[in-house]
Design an enzyme around this catalytic site. Structure first.
Site, PDB file in Angstrom:
ATOM      1  N   GLY A  83       0.832  -1.209   0.000  1.00  0.00           N
ATOM      2  CA  GLY A  83       0.000   0.000   0.000  1.00  0.00           C
ATOM      3  C   GLY A  83       0.861   1.251   0.000  1.00  0.00           C
ATOM      4  O   GLY A  83       2.070   1.190   0.183  1.00  0.00           O
ATOM      5  N   ARG A  86       4.029   6.091   1.698  1.00  0.00           N
ATOM      6  CA  ARG A  86       4.562   7.460   1.772  1.00  0.00           C
ATOM      7  C   ARG A  86       3.958   8.336   0.689  1.00  0.00           C
ATOM      8  O   ARG A  86       4.522   9.370   0.331  1.00  0.00           O
ATOM      9  CB  ARG A  86       6.073   7.439   1.618  1.00  0.00           C
ATOM     10  CG  ARG A  86       6.467   6.740   0.356  1.00  0.00           C
ATOM     11  CD  ARG A  86       7.888   6.913   0.013  1.00  0.00           C
ATOM     12  NE  ARG A  86       8.224   5.859  -0.941  1.00  0.00           N
ATOM     13  CZ  ARG A  86       9.317   5.821  -1.643  1.00  0.00           C
ATOM     14  NH1 ARG A  86      10.197   6.756  -1.499  1.00  0.00           N
ATOM     15  NH2 ARG A  86       9.540   4.841  -2.470  1.00  0.00           N
ATOM     16  N   ASP A 118       9.125   5.935   7.334  1.00  0.00           N
ATOM     17  CA  ASP A 118       8.807   7.250   7.903  1.00  0.00           C
ATOM     18  C   ASP A 118       7.844   8.057   7.039  1.00  0.00           C
ATOM     19  O   ASP A 118       7.481   9.180   7.391  1.00  0.00           O
ATOM     20  CB  ASP A 118      10.101   8.052   8.132  1.00  0.00           C
ATOM     21  CG  ASP A 118      10.866   8.292   6.835  1.00  0.00           C
ATOM     22  OD1 ASP A 118      10.380   7.885   5.757  1.00  0.00           O
ATOM     23  OD2 ASP A 118      11.949   8.888   6.908  1.00  0.00           O
ATOM     24  N   ARG A 169       3.170  13.650  -8.133  1.00  0.00           N
ATOM     25  CA  ARG A 169       3.150  12.737  -9.271  1.00  0.00           C
ATOM     26  C   ARG A 169       1.764  12.774  -9.908  1.00  0.00           C
ATOM     27  O   ARG A 169       0.757  12.816  -9.206  1.00  0.00           O
ATOM     28  CB  ARG A 169       3.470  11.332  -8.763  1.00  0.00           C
ATOM     29  CG  ARG A 169       3.324  10.245  -9.779  1.00  0.00           C
ATOM     30  CD  ARG A 169       4.091   9.012  -9.382  1.00  0.00           C
ATOM     31  NE  ARG A 169       3.448   8.260  -8.296  1.00  0.00           N
ATOM     32  CZ  ARG A 169       3.961   7.155  -7.779  1.00  0.00           C
ATOM     33  NH1 ARG A 169       5.106   6.671  -8.218  1.00  0.00           N
ATOM     34  NH2 ARG A 169       3.347   6.525  -6.813  1.00  0.00           N
ATOM     35  N   ARG A 176      -2.249  -0.841  -9.627  1.00  0.00           N
ATOM     36  CA  ARG A 176      -1.090  -1.673  -9.946  1.00  0.00           C
ATOM     37  C   ARG A 176      -1.536  -3.131 -10.080  1.00  0.00           C
ATOM     38  O   ARG A 176      -2.614  -3.489  -9.578  1.00  0.00           O
ATOM     39  CB  ARG A 176      -0.074  -1.571  -8.798  1.00  0.00           C
ATOM     40  CG  ARG A 176       0.394  -0.154  -8.545  1.00  0.00           C
ATOM     41  CD  ARG A 176       0.656   0.102  -7.055  1.00  0.00           C
ATOM     42  NE  ARG A 176       0.849   1.536  -6.793  1.00  0.00           N
ATOM     43  CZ  ARG A 176       2.006   2.169  -6.861  1.00  0.00           C
ATOM     44  NH1 ARG A 176       3.086   1.488  -7.131  1.00  0.00           N
ATOM     45  NH2 ARG A 176       2.099   3.468  -6.652  1.00  0.00           N
ATOM     46  N   ASP A 245       3.931  -4.675  -7.554  1.00  0.00           N
ATOM     47  CA  ASP A 245       3.366  -3.426  -7.014  1.00  0.00           C
ATOM     48  C   ASP A 245       3.936  -2.211  -7.743  1.00  0.00           C
ATOM     49  O   ASP A 245       3.488  -1.090  -7.501  1.00  0.00           O
ATOM     50  CB  ASP A 245       3.630  -3.307  -5.506  1.00  0.00           C
ATOM     51  CG  ASP A 245       5.090  -3.487  -5.150  1.00  0.00           C
ATOM     52  OD1 ASP A 245       5.673  -4.499  -5.579  1.00  0.00           O
ATOM     53  OD2 ASP A 245       5.654  -2.617  -4.452  1.00  0.00           O
ATOM     54  N   ASP A 255       7.042   4.295 -10.617  1.00  0.00           N
ATOM     55  CA  ASP A 255       7.967   4.041  -9.508  1.00  0.00           C
ATOM     56  C   ASP A 255       9.425   4.000  -9.966  1.00  0.00           C
ATOM     57  O   ASP A 255      10.039   2.946 -10.126  1.00  0.00           O
ATOM     58  CB  ASP A 255       7.588   2.762  -8.736  1.00  0.00           C
ATOM     59  CG  ASP A 255       6.445   3.054  -7.770  1.00  0.00           C
ATOM     60  OD1 ASP A 255       5.934   4.195  -7.777  1.00  0.00           O
ATOM     61  OD2 ASP A 255       6.048   2.161  -7.006  1.00  0.00           O
TER      62      ASP A 255
HETATM   63  P1  AMP Z   1       8.947   0.728  -3.477  1.00  0.00           P
HETATM   64  O1  AMP Z   1       9.689  -0.546  -3.695  1.00  0.00           O
HETATM   65  O2  AMP Z   1       9.829   1.929  -3.242  1.00  0.00           O
HETATM   66  O3  AMP Z   1       7.973   0.985  -4.555  1.00  0.00           O
HETATM   67  O4  AMP Z   1       8.141   0.569  -2.116  1.00  0.00           O
HETATM   68  C1  AMP Z   1       7.619  -0.629  -1.643  1.00  0.00           C
HETATM   69  C2  AMP Z   1       6.705  -0.383  -0.470  1.00  0.00           C
HETATM   70  O5  AMP Z   1       7.387   0.304   0.583  1.00  0.00           O
HETATM   71  C3  AMP Z   1       5.488   0.478  -0.788  1.00  0.00           C
HETATM   72  O6  AMP Z   1       4.416  -0.011  -0.039  1.00  0.00           O
HETATM   73  C4  AMP Z   1       5.912   1.840  -0.317  1.00  0.00           C
HETATM   74  O7  AMP Z   1       4.810   2.658  -0.007  1.00  0.00           O
HETATM   75  C5  AMP Z   1       6.691   1.491   0.941  1.00  0.00           C
HETATM   76  N1  AMP Z   1       7.662   2.547   1.295  1.00  0.00           N
HETATM   77  C6  AMP Z   1       8.767   2.868   0.608  1.00  0.00           C
HETATM   78  N2  AMP Z   1       9.416   3.877   1.223  1.00  0.00           N
HETATM   79  C7  AMP Z   1       8.715   4.208   2.332  1.00  0.00           C
HETATM   80  C8  AMP Z   1       8.876   5.170   3.393  1.00  0.00           C
HETATM   81  N3  AMP Z   1       9.905   6.021   3.414  1.00  0.00           N
HETATM   82  N4  AMP Z   1       7.944   5.195   4.335  1.00  0.00           N
HETATM   83  C9  AMP Z   1       6.905   4.359   4.315  1.00  0.00           C
HETATM   84  N5  AMP Z   1       6.692   3.437   3.372  1.00  0.00           N
HETATM   85  C10 AMP Z   1       7.592   3.350   2.374  1.00  0.00           C
HETATM   86 MG    MG Z   2       6.468   1.059  -5.381  1.00  0.00          MG
END
Ligand code: AMP
Ligand code: MG
Length: 487
Positions: A83, A86, A118, A169, A176, A245, A255
């Site tokens: 989900g 951030r 965070d 964005r 997704r 995702d 992403d």
């Molecule tokens: P990503 O691989 O960067 O697309 O992220 C994978 C998952 O990690 C997604 O659910 C993002 O929302 C979550 N996520 C990535 N960075 C953060 C962050 N700094 N704080 C909270 N959730 C994060």
């Molecule tokens: Mg992602």
């Protein structure tokens, strides 16, 4: 709220959450051209109102803010609950053609899906996403867009303390493959139907009246991905983290984390620090896409046919069609890249032999094709692309074959060269340039290199004499071998 809004779907599709205000937002960049397309009147660089808006400190009147729920296969392993951790969707805008666009703030605070994160983003990854997403768009490749970037006036802790930032964005939608998986894993098939209807309404309206709308829709999603992957391969793009995702149903590239463009051609190229086994290496990307689409098809089986065995057959046929669609699209595009407009049986081998020679010679992907475009009308028999090859003999041998083949083309050399320059960019978002931009912004608060790079990349197919150096590959000392996720 529009009935095509994600926030109009049932409550279990998202969490209602507002951005967490930040201390001192400052605008880095507002994409005024995109703002105009969305009929947003923004003041641009100095507008304080814009900083408040793009940081989430002030929300547009009546906005319903949500974080979307999704799941995903990460490097092959299913995670039932991911989900927006951030990112928060703050609303939609219609463009002049009646299309609806999601507007999302990324890095705007914690949500119920943040897990241990965070909810914030650092300036570097925000600039990287801004640059690469806009560069992809300028190349003519479907991608989410960047409407704005702001700094927050707060620090985020990664390995070190870094300046915080938020990216705005814009996407045709943020649904997704993992969004479907989220509901399928819960056996909530009413929800997968609602979600498919949402996607059809948003992206494929004319399919709503098809006899078998969900089958037609899945076929279209697969076709879009086959086209997207061919586009990526033809500009040397490595997404880096093609988890389910991170694959958008809309067919947009989404992403931009550890993504990178190839410099020297290497089919096995991997940049992402977390892709230890090369699952998402350059040449594995079409397979990864097909694998992800199979996860999508599995998630919507109940929509494809009432007889489960028949549904599996139909899904399988569609998934199997991906490889052929990709290969066709790839070959068509590669023919264009080497300036061939008629089809001949030997073309594939000619193209593959070029790629082999490029690999053996560590030739720069972008320079080689741009150089070939110029070689068409170059009175020198060999031309400038040779500089990129370690052994010019390999290049010469191939070029001689190519010239023999090209002599059978109907177009004039000048027209062929011009057509090639439309598909072979001079400028790509080279990694070392992005790193230089980020270093200047983070260490010296200097955004001039960011602006300059964006400007050059906004016209990637045009020779820009004053910025010729932006076409150059990195010097040995500038080479970037590893990229990192934005987290
Ligand atoms: P990503 O691989 O960067 O697309 O992220 C994978 C998952 O990690 C997604 O659910 C993002 O929302 C979550 N996520 C990535 N960075 C953060 C962050 N700094 N704080 C909270 N959730 C994060
Ligand atoms: Mg992602």
């Amino acid at each position: 709220m529009n009935s095509r809004s994600y926030a109009s779907l049932p409550e279990r599709f998202f969490a209602r959450v507002a951005p967490t205000p930040v201390a001192q937002p400052r605008v880095i960049k507002v994409n005024l051209a995109l703002a105009a397309e969305l009929n947003l009147s923004l003041k641009g660089f100095r507008g304080e109102g814009d900083a408040a808006f793009f940081s989430g400190n002030v929300l547009p009147p009546g906005s319903v803010t949500i974080a979307m729920a999704y799941a995903g296969h990460q490097f092959g392993h299913f995670v039932p609950q991911l989900g927006d951790g951030r990112a928060i969707l703050i609303g939609e805008r219609s463009d002049g053609h009646g299309r609806l666009w999601d507007i999302q703030l990324k890095g705007c605070g914690r949500t119920p899906y943040s897990r241990s994160g965070d909810g914030r983003a650092a300036l570097g990854p925000v600039l990287r996403e801004y640059i690469v997403s806009e560069a992809m768009h300028a190349l003519g490749i479907p991608a989410t867009r960047s409407l704005a970037a702001v700094t927050t006036g707060e620090s985020v802790r990664r390995e070190e303390l870094l300046p915080g930032a938020i990216l705005t964005r814009v996407a045709a939608s943020h649904v997704r493959v993992g969004t479907f998986e989220y509901f399928a894993a819960r056996r909530d098939f009413a929800a997968t139907k609602i979600l498919a209807d949402f996607c059809i309404g948003r992206h494929s309206g004319r399919l709503a009246h098809d006899e078998a709308p969900y089958l037609a829709w899945l076929r279209e999603v697969i076709a879009r991905q086959a086209a997207l992957l061919a586009d990526w391969m033809q500009v040397g793009f490595v997404h880096g983290v093609m988890n389910t995702d991170n694959m958008a149903i809309s067919g947009e590239t989404i992403d931009f984390g550890p993504c990178a463009f190839l410099d020297a051609f290497d089919p096995a190229a991997v940049f992402s620090s977390i892709d230890e086994h090369g699952r998402y290496a350059y040449s594995n990307q079409p397979h990864a896409a097909a694998w992800n689409l199979a996860r999508l098809a599995e998630s919507v089986l109940t929509l494809l046919h009432e007889d489960p065995a028949r549904a599996v057959d139909l899904a399988q046929q569609l998934i199997e069609s991906f490889a052929g669609q990709f290969a066709d699209r790839w070959l068509k595009g590669m023919r264009r890249k080497i300036g061939l407009s008629v089809e001949e049986a030997g073309d594939r081998a000619l193209i593959e032999d070029l790629l082999d020679a490029m690999h053996r010679n560590q030739a720069d992907f972008t320079l080689t094709f741009r150089g070939l475009s110029n070689a068409v009308t170059d009175p020198q028999p060999i031309g400038e692309a040779r500089v990129s090859f370690e052994h010019s003999r390999d290049y010469q041998e191939w070029v001689q074959r190519w010239r023999v083949r090209a002599a059978r083309e109907p177009m004039s050399p000048a027209a062929r060269a011009a057509a090639m320059r439309q598909v072979n960019p001079a400028y790509i978002a080279r990694n070392h340039r992005i790193e230089q931009v980020i270093a200047a912004a983070v260490e010296q608060r200097d955004l001039a290199p960011f602006e300059q790079l964006l400007a050059v990349l906004s016209q990637p197919y045009l020779d820009q004499a004053a910025f010729a150096a932006y076409a150059n590959p990195p010097a040995a000392s500038e080479r970037v071998l590893q990229t990192f996720c934005g987290t």
